[in-house]
Scaffold this motif. Structure first.
Motif, PDB file in Angstrom:
ATOM      1  N   ARG A 131       0.834  -1.200   0.000  1.00  0.00           N
ATOM      2  CA  ARG A 131       0.000   0.000   0.000  1.00  0.00           C
ATOM      3  C   ARG A 131       0.875   1.258   0.000  1.00  0.00           C
ATOM      4  O   ARG A 131       0.561   2.246  -0.665  1.00  0.00           O
ATOM      5  N   PRO A 141      -6.392   5.484  -3.745  1.00  0.00           N
ATOM      6  CA  PRO A 141      -7.452   4.517  -3.424  1.00  0.00           C
ATOM      7  C   PRO A 141      -8.739   4.878  -4.167  1.00  0.00           C
ATOM      8  O   PRO A 141      -9.091   6.048  -4.285  1.00  0.00           O
ATOM      9  N   LYS A 145     -13.722  -1.805  -2.155  1.00  0.00           N
ATOM     10  CA  LYS A 145     -13.243  -2.837  -1.244  1.00  0.00           C
ATOM     11  C   LYS A 145     -13.153  -4.143  -2.021  1.00  0.00           C
ATOM     12  O   LYS A 145     -14.064  -4.498  -2.762  1.00  0.00           O
ATOM     13  N   LEU A 154      -8.048  -3.001  -0.614  1.00  0.00           N
ATOM     14  CA  LEU A 154      -8.516  -1.797  -1.283  1.00  0.00           C
ATOM     15  C   LEU A 154      -8.042  -1.782  -2.721  1.00  0.00           C
ATOM     16  O   LEU A 154      -6.937  -2.240  -3.029  1.00  0.00           O
TER      17      LEU A 154
END
Length: 170
Positions: A131, A141, A145, A154
């Motif tokens: 991430r 992002p 989900k 994500l």
């Protein structure tokens, strides 16, 4: 200095060694490939090279000067100017900025060599390293989900329209 190379048949021994040596490490943050992956490695590599030749995917290895594979960086499901990015680094090559630098370089290749305008990625919520690499390289992002082998994650996206050769030099 490690070099990003497009996957070739002669990478097979070093790639297999990379996957075997890092299997336990990878399983801590991403789904294990399973025993069949190693048993059928040669057939799987042939299939990947066929997909690459057809332009469906672009597979890359980060290779040390001695030929050792330090990481995999793949663009898969290429269609309509976009692709999905996936990557994994050898445990001993982490925490040196190599993943970040390589993803930046791959973004430049994706835009300038492969004509892509958008990259998508996903990372498990507990995979802080991936991430971090994604956000450091301009991925944002999406709010989507995702499930990554029963682990919450994500979705991310990166617009490549403004990417130039200088972006890969960081």
């Amino acid at each position: 200095m490690p070099e990003l190379q497009r996957l070739r048949p002669d990478h097979a021994p070093a790639l297999l060694a990379f996957e075997q040596e890092n299997r336990t490490y990878f399983a801590e943050s991403i789904p294990d490939r399973g025993d069949a992956y190693f048993t059928d490695f040669d057939a799987r590599l042939t299939a990947l090279l066929t997909e690459q030749a057809a332009g469906l995917c672009h597979f890359h290895l980060l290779v040390a000067p001695d030929g050792e594979v330090l990481g995999r960086f793949n663009l898969v499901d290429v269609a309509d100017g976009s692709a999905d990015l996936g990557f994994r680094m050898a445990e001993k090559a982490t925490r040196r900025g190599l993943a970040t630098a390589t993803v930046l370089h791959l973004c430049t290749l994706a835009a300038t060599e492969y004509g892509l305008t958008t990259l998508r990625a996903a990372a498990a919520l507990d995979n802080t390293a991936s991430r971090t690499v994604l956000t450091r390289t301009g991925f944002v992002p999406t709010g989507e989900k995702v499930q990554l082998s029963e682990r919450p994650g994500l979705g991310y996206v990166r617009n490549l329209r403004s990417v130039g050769p200088e972006d890969g030099a960081r």
